[in-house]
Design an enzyme around this catalytic site. Structure first.
Site, PDB file in Angstrom:
ATOM      1  N   CYS A 121      -4.153  -1.835   5.897  1.00 43.98           N
ATOM      2  CA  CYS A 121      -4.139   0.011   5.037  1.00 43.98           C
ATOM      3  C   CYS A 121      -5.348   0.374   4.624  1.00 43.98           C
ATOM      4  O   CYS A 121      -6.184  -0.931   3.876  1.00 43.98           O
ATOM      5  CB  CYS A 121      -3.156  -0.208   4.229  1.00 43.98           C
ATOM      6  SG  CYS A 121      -2.234   1.198   4.033  1.00 43.98           S
ATOM      7  N   CYS A 137       0.180  -1.132  -0.247  1.00 44.94           N
ATOM      8  CA  CYS A 137      -0.619  -0.181   0.613  1.00 44.94           C
ATOM      9  C   CYS A 137       1.057   1.179   0.067  1.00 44.94           C
ATOM     10  O   CYS A 137       0.612   1.924  -0.853  1.00 44.94           O
ATOM     11  CB  CYS A 137      -1.153  -0.003   1.289  1.00 44.94           C
ATOM     12  SG  CYS A 137      -2.192   1.448   1.123  1.00 44.94           S
TER      13      CYS A 137
END
Length: 427
Positions: free
Chosen positions: A201, A106
């Site tokens: 995330c 991410c």
């Protein structure tokens, strides 16, 4: 610590999530007379564009913090990029029997990737609330660890590209978590007492197994005892389990540990007993060596570096033994065979924990193209052998529980200060 006089003329974008860490980032920049632009990255669910209550609250808090310091806030939609890149990576890895890390990718693909493509390219620096630092050594920018060993997030940043690191700014990276909370309380920030986000995330409110079930469904199969070949139960899908797992197997008479996953036959192998020997590894392969600034170098790791980047003989790597999380011996084991002549001492992590493991990296096969230019010619350095290698073996000083293919092995210098980069574990 950031030298603010050196960034005063830079255009700075802050990734403001609504949490306390990124909010204190804005506070710190404003306190030093800087006026950044703030951006909230929007990630929704795959099946629906609408947000849930948690996302709405995040944006409300980000809006309040930006307004408090007179900063402009803009919402950047990275919904499609997240699902096309991070989710695809995650699902492909777990289907193959690996243990992925969505948070690592991410940072590379979204926070410093898709955001930069959409808005960040107009800015010199991208500031985030990561607990990490950067340091200029011998003319190059390095990712370095936070003084807070529990919160340190360099392992989550160990797959970003070198150009992304050059733009990264971590204003709270030199602080302990308690200091960040204290600043938020002192400033009466709206989220001063808000709990830290947990989980994936951008999708912390989603249970990880539910996340997998949503895209992969279930695929029941057998659970087999490794030592006897006896079927002792069933699983709902190999992707719900990881190597070293002990809880959540639904088996009686434990403890049981996940030892291996046979993707072809959809079989989960487990071993019985308390910490069975089969659950540990001391040597394992990694591939896809990814260096942030430069690869490790044998000579450079024998001494520390001062703030100007010059070698400091008084700061030998043996000083790292003073750290409570590092074994006391600077040389936990000494390779004796002639084949170990290219082993380089390192510290490393295979999961997000405060502890570092001590060991060596042994380069194996040459890669066609190194991930980054690591010749170091401009600094008069000798390149480390792994600069042109794609695979290596990690030799750990201690046996490690739950080494799983797909995990990232994050590689640091002997003082666990500079983060060199990372590689994916392959067994």
């Amino acid at each position: 610590m950031i030298q603010y006089d050196q960034v005063r003329d830079k255009r700075i974008a802050v990734l403001l999530s609504g949490g306390v860490d990124s909010s204190v980032v804005v506070c710190e920049l404003a306190r030093h007379g800087l006026h950044p632009d703030c951006f909230y990255i929007k990630i929704g669910f795959e099946e629906q564009e609408e947000w849930n209550c948690s996302s709405e609250e995040d944006l409300e808090m980000a809006t309040a913090v930006a307004a408090r310091y007179g900063c402009r806030l803009q919402v950047v939609d990275c919904h499609r990029e997240y699902w096309d890149q991070v989710t695809r990576y995650t699902m492909e890895k777990v289907k193959a029997g690996f243990t992925p890390n969505p948070d690592v990718m991410c940072n590379r693909l979204i926070k410093f990737g898709a955001f930069d493509e959409k808005m960040g390219h107009d800015y010199d620096l991208i500031a985030t609330g990561h607990y990490a630092q950067t340091e200029w050594i011998a003319g190059r920018k390095w990712l370095t660890t936070s003084p807070d060993p529990v919160k340190d997030q360099t392992d989550f940043l160990a797959q970003i590209y070198d150009w992304q690191l050059r733009k990264a700014l971590f204003p709270i990276g030199h602080m302990m978590k308690e200091e960040v909370r204290a600043i938020a309380e002192r400033e009466h920030l709206i989220n001063a007492r808000r709990k830290d986000s947990q989980g994936i995330c951008f999708l912390g409110q989603i249970d990880y197994n539910e996340y997998l079930r949503r895209y992969l469904g279930e695929q029941p199969g057998d659970i087999i005892e490794m030592e006897t070949g006896r079927r002792i139960g069933g699983h709902r899908g190999l992707w719900f389990h990881t190597i070293g797992q002990r809880k959540g197997l639904g088996l009686g008479g434990g403890p049981w540990f996940v030892i291996r996953k046979d993707v072809e036959h959809n079989v989960l192998y487990v071993s019985h007993g308390y910490d069975p020997e089969t659950a540990y590894k001391q040597d394992f392969r990694v591939h896809g060596l990814h260096w942030l600034t430069a690869a490790p170098e044998a000579a450079a790791d024998l001494v520390g570096h001062n703030e100007t980047g010059q070698a400091d003989p008084s700061s030998s790597s043996s000083n790292s033994s003073a750290h409570p999380l590092i074994p006391s011996s600077p040389h936990p084991f000494i390779p004796s065979s002639s084949s170990s002549s290219n082993w380089i001492p390192i510290t490393f992590k295979i999961r997000h924990t405060p502890e570092f493991h001590r060991g060596y990296i042994e380069p194996l096969t040459a890669a066609a193209v190194p991930s980054v230019d690591t010749t170091g010619a401009e600094c008069g350095e000798t390149a480390f052998p792994t600069a042109g290698y794609h695979e290596a073996v990690i030799h750990s000083a201690d046996k490690i529980h739950g080494v799983a293919p797909g995990q990232f092995c994050v590689i640091y210098d002997r003082d666990h200060h500079r983060c060199f980069g990372s590689a994916e574990i392959t067994l």
